[in-house]
Design an enzyme around this catalytic site. Structure first.
Site, PDB file in Angstrom:
ATOM      1  N   SER A 200       0.887  -1.209  -0.045  1.00 17.39           N
ATOM      2  CA  SER A 200       0.173  -0.114   0.041  1.00 17.39           C
ATOM      3  C   SER A 200       0.921   1.317  -0.005  1.00 17.39           C
ATOM      4  CB  SER A 200      -0.778   0.062   1.365  1.00 17.39           C
ATOM      5  OG  SER A 200      -1.856  -1.113   1.271  1.00 17.39           O
ATOM      6  N   ARG A 201       1.862   1.337  -0.607  1.00 18.28           N
ATOM      7  CA  ARG A 201       2.862   2.345  -0.693  1.00 18.28           C
ATOM      8  C   ARG A 201       3.244   2.871   0.568  1.00 18.28           C
ATOM      9  NH1 ARG A 201       3.173   0.467  -4.839  1.00 18.28           N
ATOM     10  NH2 ARG A 201       2.634   1.066  -7.129  1.00 18.28           N
ATOM     11  N   LEU A 202       3.130   1.930   1.809  1.00 17.71           N
ATOM     12  CA  LEU A 202       3.507   2.568   2.939  1.00 17.71           C
ATOM     13  C   LEU A 202       4.980   1.771   3.292  1.00 17.71           C
ATOM     14  CD1 LEU A 202       0.258   2.366   5.035  1.00 17.71           C
ATOM     15  CD2 LEU A 202       1.459   4.542   4.131  1.00 17.71           C
TER      16      LEU A 202
END
Ligand SMILES: Cc1cc2nc3c(=O)[nH]c(=O)nc-3n(C[C@H](O)[C@H](O)[C@H](O)COP(=O)(O)O)c2cc1C
Length: 222
Positions: A200-202
């Site tokens: 999730s692009r985290l």
């Protein structure tokens, strides 16, 4: 429907690319307090995982008035101060830019490991003794090539380059000395950032910063 123009084929497709990074995590407790050891560990991981060109680092330089350029270098060593070493032609475009503006940034991207490393700092030329020692380990064709190629200069044709190679061979035979214009640099970091892809692009981003009392480690938002 007619075929889209070639430049549309990739640009449409890349809009749809989605890759979730999920293979590993990176916590403050996972990393060595000294970035030299950490760089060594991540390079060792890259070597062990048999990625293509594990030591290939994109090197960004800039002119004295701040215009950047970038190209790939093969890193040939990591020093105790976390400096990375690479070798090139001192009279090349990058060589001249580093002479005029001795700061640079280096970047490793190991796609298969979902890792990126960013290295920023100042530039030093390697001593002649180090240059001679490394030059002597290179294959003969590479040593002759260092004489044959006026790196980054315009040349009229491939034939001119081949003729220069033949000239170098005739002149030096099996034992070419190191050309005075060929040698190495150290990129001595004041900042080293490790990036590990996460879902999730985290992503995880840990950054080493060099201060008067040594290195400190912090975390950045992805
Ligand atoms: C995988 C890879 C490794 C490279 N390694 C080096 C290197 O170690 N030294 C070098 O001078 N050029 C290397 N090159 C070529 C440079 O990227 C670049 O074309 C060349 O150094 C000229 O750059 P400049 O005109 O900006 O000085 C490599 C290119 C690739 C794609």
């Amino acid at each position: 429907m007619s075929d889209p123009a070639p430049h549309h084929r990739a640009s449409d497709a890349i809009l749809a690319l989605r890759h979730d990074f999920a293979s590993a995590t990176l916590a403050e407790g996972d990393v060595h307090p000294d970035p030299a050891h950490q760089l060594d560990a991540w390079l060792a991981d890259a070597l062990a995982s048999q990625v293509n060109e594990p030591n290939a680092m994109t090197l960004a330089t800039a002119t004295a008035d701040g215009r950047p350029s970038a190209r790939v270098m093969l890193v040939r060593g990591i020093d105790h101060d976390a400096a990375v070493r690479f070798f090139t032609n001192y009279e090349s475009r990058k060589g001249r830019e580093l002479e005029a503006n001795p700061f640079a940034a280096g970047l490793f991207f190991w796609s298969e490991l979902e890792r990126q490393v960013r290295i920023e700092g100042s530039i030093e030329r390697l001593p002649d003794a180090d240059n001679d020692a490394y030059f002597a380990t290179r294959p003969l064709a590479s040593r002759l090539g260092a004489w044959a190629s006026p790196q980054s200069q315009p040349i009229a044709s491939r034939a001119v380059l081949d003729a220069r190679e033949a000239d170098a061979q005739a002149r030096f035979g099996a034992d070419p000395p190191r050309p005075p214009h060929w040698g190495g640099f150290r990129l001595v970091p004041t900042r080293v950032e490790l990036w590990q892809g996460r879902p999730s692009r985290l992503h995880d981003r840990l950054v080493y910063t060099r201060g008067p009392s040594g290195w400190t480690i912090g975390r950045l938002a992805p």
